[in-house]
Motif scaffolding. Sequence first.
Motif, PDB file in Angstrom:
ATOM      1  N   GLU A   1      39.121 130.221  51.453  1.00 58.71           N
ATOM      2  CA  GLU A   1      38.888 129.270  50.370  1.00 58.71           C
ATOM      3  C   GLU A   1      37.643 128.439  50.624  1.00 58.71           C
ATOM      4  OE1 GLU A   1      42.385 126.963  49.799  1.00 58.71           O
ATOM      5  OE2 GLU A   1      43.468 128.559  48.745  1.00 58.71           O
TER       6      GLU A   1
ATOM      7  N   HIS B   1      34.589 127.604  48.147  1.00 52.43           N
ATOM      8  CA  HIS B   1      34.218 126.219  47.869  1.00 52.43           C
ATOM      9  C   HIS B   1      32.748 125.970  48.170  1.00 52.43           C
ATOM     10  CE1 HIS B   1      38.677 124.886  48.367  1.00 52.43           C
ATOM     11  NE2 HIS B   1      38.429 125.387  47.168  1.00 52.43           N
TER      12      HIS B   1
ATOM     13  N   GLU C   1      30.845 127.197  45.296  1.00 52.37           N
ATOM     14  CA  GLU C   1      31.066 126.298  44.172  1.00 52.37           C
ATOM     15  C   GLU C   1      30.247 125.015  44.332  1.00 52.37           C
ATOM     16  OE1 GLU C   1      34.850 124.465  41.688  1.00 52.37           O
ATOM     17  OE2 GLU C   1      35.133 125.215  43.727  1.00 52.37           O
ATOM     18  N   ARG C   2      30.190 124.475  45.573  1.00 55.28           N
ATOM     19  CA  ARG C   2      29.391 123.269  45.817  1.00 55.28           C
ATOM     20  C   ARG C   2      27.907 123.541  45.569  1.00 55.28           C
ATOM     21  NH1 ARG C   2      33.006 122.574  50.112  1.00 55.28           N
ATOM     22  NH2 ARG C   2      31.516 123.470  51.601  1.00 55.28           N
TER      23      ARG C   2
END
Length: 410
Positions: free
Chosen positions: A325, A329, A332-333
Amino acid sequence: MSSDPWGRVDEAGTVYVRTADGSERVVGSWQAGSPDEALAYFKRKYDGLVVEIGLLERRVQTTDLSAKDATTAIEHLREQITDAHAVGDLDSLAKRLDKLVESVEARREERKVQKAKQADEAKHAKEALVAEAEELAQSEQWRAAGERLRALVDTWKGLPRLDRKSDDELWHRFSHARSAFSKRRKAHFAALDAQREEARKAKERLVSEAEALSDSKDWGPTAARYRELMAEWKAVGRAQREHEDDLWNRFRGAQDVFFKARSEIFAERDAEQAENLKLKEALADEAEQLLPITDLKAARAAFRAINERWEAIGHVPRDARPKVEGRMHAVERAMQDSEEAEWRRTNPEARARAEGLTGQLQAAVDKLKGQIETARSQGNNSRADKLQKELDGRQALLEQALKGLHEFGG
């Protein structure tokens, strides 16, 4: 008749001693033997006085004989010399006593000065103890401060007393500081005991609920409730030491029963979750291929499609979850950072503010340059130098503003 430099015996057996002024004084009579024997007897009396004075001199010089006792002894010997029934240089003995008086007085003054010095040192020492005690009275380091205060009491007891007024005043402050600390410490631990009793009651309730949930088969909600119970447990604080461990063992034991049963049910899902992990790792690889982002719109659409497939896969093993995950992430950041950078670059309000600030600074710089040129032409170099410093500052701000404006593509 027999005679001596310091005395004589006449035909009647009367014994005389010569004084310093040349006169004579009767010291006794002698009928039992010869005049020489009489003089020898009274000279031995004199020698006894010499020995006594010598002993007193040594006591004054080598012992802690008090000035009062020494003075009493000197006066006693002086009376003996004045009325001495002895033959010898009694005046020299009196002079020795005079010198001894001077020595005693010198020692008396020396001791007086020493005593005053000791009293002053003791006063400063006690004032320091009081100051430290008053500072410790405000401490919340209960054990260390309490031990230090006890040590200060022992130190106080080892110091000499001052005059009654000073000693009583300092002791009152010292005692008050100790009492204030003891009162605060007592109140603190009383409040702590009350808090721990409340914590015990609260933890008893948490334990009861945890034990009641231990045979639940409603895995999700029950696990969530156990997490809430754990958060509540931590927030409650510690109970009394004699209860804390037992309560914790019961609380943890109830959770262990539930989670062990759940783990047995979930064991059959491990294979499925392992396969899910492989699928999610493949999606994480695919998402990471979007970096670095050059086309934000296309990258956003691709990531959205990847994320939809991700959400459809289901759970992975718990110990592998943070890593896989975390990879998603991170992508995504990076996407969010690119979006924020794009927004900042295209934000019309921010651009307008930057342009306005740049214009104001440029106008100020131009104005200052004109003022400097005028001042130089008028020969006012002092004003010109002052304006030049202001210009340097404005130009630095202008450069910074231009840099910011450049980030907007301007």
